[in-house]
Structures are given as C-alpha cells and as structure tokens.
Design an enzyme around this catalytic site. Structure first.
Site, PDB file in Angstrom:
ATOM      1  N   ARG A  78      41.260  54.368  30.148  1.00 33.29           N
ATOM      2  CA  ARG A  78      40.204  53.961  31.080  1.00 33.29           C
ATOM      3  C   ARG A  78      40.825  53.803  32.474  1.00 33.29           C
ATOM      4  O   ARG A  78      41.753  53.003  32.648  1.00 33.29           O
ATOM      5  CB  ARG A  78      39.589  52.627  30.615  1.00 33.29           C
ATOM      6  CG  ARG A  78      38.599  52.098  31.609  1.00 33.29           C
ATOM      7  CD  ARG A  78      37.975  50.767  31.202  1.00 33.29           C
ATOM      8  NE  ARG A  78      37.139  50.335  32.299  1.00 33.29           N
ATOM      9  CZ  ARG A  78      37.176  49.139  32.865  1.00 33.29           C
ATOM     10  NH1 ARG A  78      37.970  48.196  32.421  1.00 33.29           N
ATOM     11  NH2 ARG A  78      36.388  48.870  33.890  1.00 33.29           N
ATOM     12  N   HIS A 122      34.981  50.439  40.603  1.00 35.07           N
ATOM     13  CA  HIS A 122      35.797  49.261  40.295  1.00 35.07           C
ATOM     14  C   HIS A 122      36.184  48.632  41.635  1.00 35.07           C
ATOM     15  O   HIS A 122      37.348  48.588  42.014  1.00 35.07           O
ATOM     16  CB  HIS A 122      37.013  49.664  39.464  1.00 35.07           C
ATOM     17  CG  HIS A 122      37.711  48.528  38.768  1.00 35.07           C
ATOM     18  ND1 HIS A 122      37.962  48.504  37.412  1.00 35.07           N
ATOM     19  CD2 HIS A 122      38.226  47.367  39.233  1.00 35.07           C
ATOM     20  CE1 HIS A 122      38.608  47.396  37.082  1.00 35.07           C
ATOM     21  NE2 HIS A 122      38.782  46.681  38.190  1.00 35.07           N
ATOM     22  N   GLU A 167      32.657  44.955  35.940  1.00 29.48           N
ATOM     23  CA  GLU A 167      32.498  43.523  36.202  1.00 29.48           C
ATOM     24  C   GLU A 167      31.630  43.216  37.418  1.00 29.48           C
ATOM     25  O   GLU A 167      32.101  42.608  38.398  1.00 29.48           O
ATOM     26  CB  GLU A 167      33.875  42.860  36.360  1.00 29.48           C
ATOM     27  CG  GLU A 167      34.707  42.924  35.104  1.00 29.48           C
ATOM     28  CD  GLU A 167      36.047  42.188  35.225  1.00 29.48           C
ATOM     29  OE1 GLU A 167      36.390  41.732  36.318  1.00 29.48           O
ATOM     30  OE2 GLU A 167      36.743  42.085  34.204  1.00 29.48           O
ATOM     31  N   ASN A 293      34.887  42.934  28.848  1.00 29.24           N
ATOM     32  CA  ASN A 293      36.196  42.505  29.356  1.00 29.24           C
ATOM     33  C   ASN A 293      36.320  41.023  29.030  1.00 29.24           C
ATOM     34  O   ASN A 293      35.538  40.209  29.527  1.00 29.24           O
ATOM     35  CB  ASN A 293      36.276  42.674  30.882  1.00 29.24           C
ATOM     36  CG  ASN A 293      36.213  44.126  31.330  1.00 29.24           C
ATOM     37  OD1 ASN A 293      36.106  45.036  30.503  1.00 29.24           O
ATOM     38  ND2 ASN A 293      36.263  44.351  32.626  1.00 29.24           N
ATOM     39  N   TYR A 295      38.854  37.613  28.748  1.00 24.21           N
ATOM     40  CA  TYR A 295      40.140  36.958  29.034  1.00 24.21           C
ATOM     41  C   TYR A 295      40.222  35.547  28.460  1.00 24.21           C
ATOM     42  O   TYR A 295      41.233  35.174  27.891  1.00 24.21           O
ATOM     43  CB  TYR A 295      40.413  36.958  30.551  1.00 24.21           C
ATOM     44  CG  TYR A 295      40.733  38.352  31.036  1.00 24.21           C
ATOM     45  CD1 TYR A 295      42.021  38.857  30.951  1.00 24.21           C
ATOM     46  CD2 TYR A 295      39.721  39.199  31.493  1.00 24.21           C
ATOM     47  CE1 TYR A 295      42.321  40.160  31.340  1.00 24.21           C
ATOM     48  CE2 TYR A 295      40.003  40.502  31.883  1.00 24.21           C
ATOM     49  CZ  TYR A 295      41.303  40.973  31.800  1.00 24.21           C
ATOM     50  OH  TYR A 295      41.595  42.259  32.169  1.00 24.21           O
ATOM     51  N   GLU A 354      38.642  45.628  28.512  1.00 25.07           N
ATOM     52  CA  GLU A 354      39.813  44.944  29.075  1.00 25.07           C
ATOM     53  C   GLU A 354      40.126  43.728  28.223  1.00 25.07           C
ATOM     54  O   GLU A 354      39.217  43.004  27.802  1.00 25.07           O
ATOM     55  CB  GLU A 354      39.585  44.432  30.511  1.00 25.07           C
ATOM     56  CG  GLU A 354      39.537  45.496  31.555  1.00 25.07           C
ATOM     57  CD  GLU A 354      39.406  44.940  32.969  1.00 25.07           C
ATOM     58  OE1 GLU A 354      39.784  43.771  33.213  1.00 25.07           O
ATOM     59  OE2 GLU A 354      38.897  45.680  33.827  1.00 25.07           O
TER      60      GLU A 354
HETATM   61  O1  IFM Z   1      42.904  43.059  37.346  1.00 25.66           O
HETATM   62  C1  IFM Z   1      41.646  42.659  36.945  1.00 25.66           C
HETATM   63  C2  IFM Z   1      40.719  43.851  36.798  1.00 25.66           C
HETATM   64  O2  IFM Z   1      40.628  44.594  37.972  1.00 25.66           O
HETATM   65  C3  IFM Z   1      39.332  43.382  36.446  1.00 25.66           C
HETATM   66  N1  IFM Z   1      39.345  42.497  35.312  1.00 25.66           N
HETATM   67  C4  IFM Z   1      40.309  41.423  35.300  1.00 25.66           C
HETATM   68  C5  IFM Z   1      41.700  41.937  35.625  1.00 25.66           C
HETATM   69  C6  IFM Z   1      42.700  40.765  35.631  1.00 25.66           C
HETATM   70  O3  IFM Z   1      42.331  39.832  36.596  1.00 25.66           O
END
Ligand code: IFM
Length: 451
Positions: A78, A122, A167, A293, A295, A354
């Site tokens: 990606r 992006h 995002e 995505n 985290y 992500e």
């Molecule tokens: O680096 C970023 C990415 O561009 C978008 N999602 C989160 C990542 C980590 O912060």
C-alpha cells in the site's frame, strides 16, 4: 486461543507507506508544491524544522525498496500517489513524468509478485487547491474525482483495488480543526465541512473507479472508545467522541446518514455543507472493503472544558510506544467485533491498512537493529486480529505501518515506525529484527495454508 498462524488461507500480507513520507524529490519530475511543503517550511510547524524534501529518497531508490518488499514475501504493498505529481496545480493537464513514476513502480511490483494497493489521497493536497479553500471548498471534491480519473485511466488495467482517502478524520482534526498538520487551520468545529467534502470526494472518485470495474476501499483511523467509568456523564462523553472519531466517517459510508452530533451543537447538515443527494453519492452501491488503521483505544471522560462534550483520559498500566501511545492489542479485537455488531450485514470485508508502532531504534555497533518491542507489538496485534476472525469478523489482509522509517508529519524524522531502518543522512536501509520476524511469519503462514 487462536493465533496469527490460524489466520485463513489466502489472507494477504502487506506493508504501507505514503508519498510525502517517503518520496522526497519534491521539486523533481514536474511535481507541484503540496500543502505539506508549505506547512513544513513554516518556522515551528514541524519538530526540528524537518521537511519531506528528501525523506527516504524513495523517488530515486524505489527499486531497492521493491527488492526489500520482495525479500519480505509481501502479497501487497500500500503506497500513496502524490496528487501534485499528477496535476501540479490540482487541476487541468496531467504531468506525464508524474504518471510515469507510478507506472514504473506498479510494473516493478507486479514483476516482484506484489499487488499494488494505491491510496489516492494521503494528505498532500496540491497547494494551488488550498489557495482556493482546500477541503473546506466543495469544489475540491470534484477536482479529486478528475484526478482519480486520470490516474485510473493510466494504471487501472494493472491495479485491481484502490483506496480513495487515508484517515479523513485525522486530516480534518489535525489539519483543519487544530492546525498541527498541513494546511494548518485551527477552526475547531468549523472544520466539519472538510469531513463532508472529503467524503463527497470519496463518493465521486468511487464512481469513477467503479466505471473502470475497479474495487473501492477507504482507509479510516478507527479507535474503540472506552468510557472512563460507568458514570452516565462519562458514558455520554464517550458516545459523543465515538460519533466524532468513528461514526462521522463510517455511518455515511455504510448507512447513508451522518450520526447524531447534537452533543457538539451540530445539525445533520454539518454546518450547511451537506446538499441533497450527497449522502447517496457517498454511500454509493457500497464499499468493496473497509480499510482500518488501528493504533490504540481511546478512554474518554466527561468534559472539563466547556468547549467540547468530552475529555480524553489516560489509559494506565499498559506499555507505551516511543510516541507515548498506549499498547493495547486486544483493542483491535474489540474494534473489529464492535464494527461487526454496529453495522451487521452493511459491513464489507475489512483490510487492516495500517498497524504498527514507533520505537527509538538505532543500529548497534555490529550494524544490526534489534527491535523486540516492535515484534511484541506486531505479534500481539496479529493474535488479537486472529481472535476477531475466530469471532467471525471477515478480515482479508494486514498491512503493517510501515515498510520504512519515514517522515512522521509534525514529528519530522523523530518517530521510527519501519521494519527497515533508514539512516536519513546516508539513506542506507538496514532491515531490523522485525523485518526478519515478519518475513518468517508470512512464510510460515503460507506454508501452513498450503499443507
Ligand atoms: O504516519 C502515519 C500515517 O501517515 C497515517 N496513520 C498513522 C501513521 C502513524 O502516525
């Protein structure tokens, strides 16, 4: 307990990057300026004044980077396409050199047996479009569809699936509400039209992709929201935050309507941005896949500041990444099963577009880069993903963030997310221990799938 090796046969393994974070060469190949070139040049905007002018120099070193991907045995890669390389002023004639760059990359990926999964936007909007209002201006959505058409005309024959936006929540909040990312507006809730216009751009671009018979995905940053306590004030605050962070972007896509934002004093027309027919366009005939995505989860308490209906509360007692983000692998299972409960049959297959962590990695004296914290993070999250799949959530693939250490936006080069260490002075790439771990996992999963 299921683990990562139990992920279904045919599960797709990948890695992610984004154009401004890795390409560099911002003044080469006919590229026009983006909002990030302009923002990063502002004194104090980015830590240590870093810019993406060189980044990982991927624009010149892409053959080496494709070889690194091949070494991992990736199914998919990606990456994002820089709109200002394709249309330097965001509209009008295409720049042939820009298209040719991605054309070569796509061919090299296919030769390496890797399926390209491009993201069309992006965060690197052509600066010329920012000067006419950026995503606050409805017209930008129509320009985005034109740009999409130029790109898919050229690459669509070899690229089966496309991600429209990355995002949109983070881009709206950091770029338009708080002003800590490009284009640097601090409009607070007046930023909401930037959410609607991004989603409208998605809907218009999705129609173009469908005309070409291509699959359509969008990648959202999603978080499971946990109330700080059972107190009804905390629970109400958590619901308000969930509506803003998650549902504002998934409800219109999957249900064709915006969530209730009355806790923010916002009506269904998002401050007048929504016009008749927009929501039908945004939902279209449905997504082929939802990019997630993930985290970390978010813990929310009742507001302390009268301006917003929530306050963020710390998550205690868990490890933290170098960025200070809490490490909660089970949050991924919680998020995925929560999406399935919320959207039921309206939820398309999911791809994790992500997931990863920043670690303060540096080469040891023998040149190796050991990153046990990253390996533990990835292993924990992949096991949580396998648990969600065992609970009947349809997840088709996992793209780790990121292939390379890269430009982490307002943090400059201060946060390293890569499987591959990059020395930003010399551009030497050194695969970390996590690179070998991920390669071996992919091979072991594949072997188990065929046996
Ligand atoms: O680096 C970023 C990415 O561009 C978008 N999602 C989160 C990542 C980590 O912060």
């Amino acid at each position: 307990m299921p683990n990562r090796l139990d992920l279904p046969a045919g599960f797709r393994w990948g890695a992610s990057t984004a154009a401004y974070q890795i390409e560099g060469a911002v003044e080469e190949g006919g590229r026009g300026p983006s909002v990030w070139d302009v923002f990063a040049a502002r004194p104090g905007a980015v830590r240590d004044g870093h810019t993406g002018a060189v980044a990982c120099d991927h624009y010149h070193r892409w053959p080496e980077d494709v070889a690194l991907m091949r070494g991992l045995g990736l199914d998919g890669y990606r990456f994002s396409i820089a709109w200002p390389r394709i249309q330097p002023t965001g509209a009008g004639p295409v720049n042939p050199e820009g298209l040719a760059f991605y054309d070569r990359l796509v061919d090299a990926l296919l030769t390496a047996g890797i399926t390209p999964l491009p993201t069309l936007f992006h965060w690197d909007l052509p600066q010329a479009l920012e000067e006419t209002g950026g995503w606050l201006d409805r017209d930008t959505a129509y320009r985005f569809a034109e740009y999409t058409s130029e790109v898919v005309d050229r690459l669509g024959d070899r690229v089966p699936a496309w991600i429209t936006l990355n995002e949109p929540f983070v881009h709206m909040v950091y770029g338009y509400a708080l002003g800590i990312h490009a284009p640097g507006h601090a409009l607070m809730l007046d930023a909401l039209p930037a959410a609607h216009h991004q989603l409208l751009g998605h809907g218009l671009a999705a129609a173009v992709l469908r005309e070409h018979g291509r699959e359509v995905l969008i990648a959202n940053n999603l978080t499971p929201v946990r109330p700080a306590s059972d107190d009804p004030a905390d629970v109400a605050a958590a619901e308000a935050y969930d509506a803003l962070h998650n549902r504002l972007f998934t409800d219109p896509l999957l249900l064709g309507r915006y969530p209730d934002l009355s806790a923010f004093g916002i009506g269904e027309d998002l401050g007048g941005a929504v016009r008749d027919g927009d929501l039908e366009l945004i939902a279209g005939p449905g997504l082929d896949g939802l990019g997630v995505n993930y985290y970390n989860p978010t813990r929310i308490a009742a507001p302390t500041d009268p301006g917003l209906p929530f306050a963020e509360a710390p998550i205690e007692g868990v490890p933290r990444t170098a960025f200070g983000w809490p490490v909660v692998p089970d949050g991924l299972r919680e998020l995925l099963t929560g999406l399935r409960s919320r959207y039921g049959a309206a939820l398309p297959p999911i791809t994790i577009t992500e997931n990863g962590c920043s670690v303060a990695d540096e080469p040891a004296s023998d040149g190796t880069v050991l990153d046990p914290d990253r390996i533990a993070y990835l292993a924990g999250h992949l096991d949580a993903l396998a648990a969600a799949v065992a609970e009947a959530v349809d997840v088709r693939g996992y793209y780790t963030w990121s292939l390379l250490d890269n430009y982490e936006w307002a943090e400059g080069f201060g946060q390293r997310f890569g499987l591959v260490h990059v020395d930003f002075e010399t551009q030497v790439r050194t695969p970390k221990a996590s690179y070998a771990w991920y390669r071996d996992l992919i091979a072991a999963h594949r072997e188990r799938s065929v046996s």
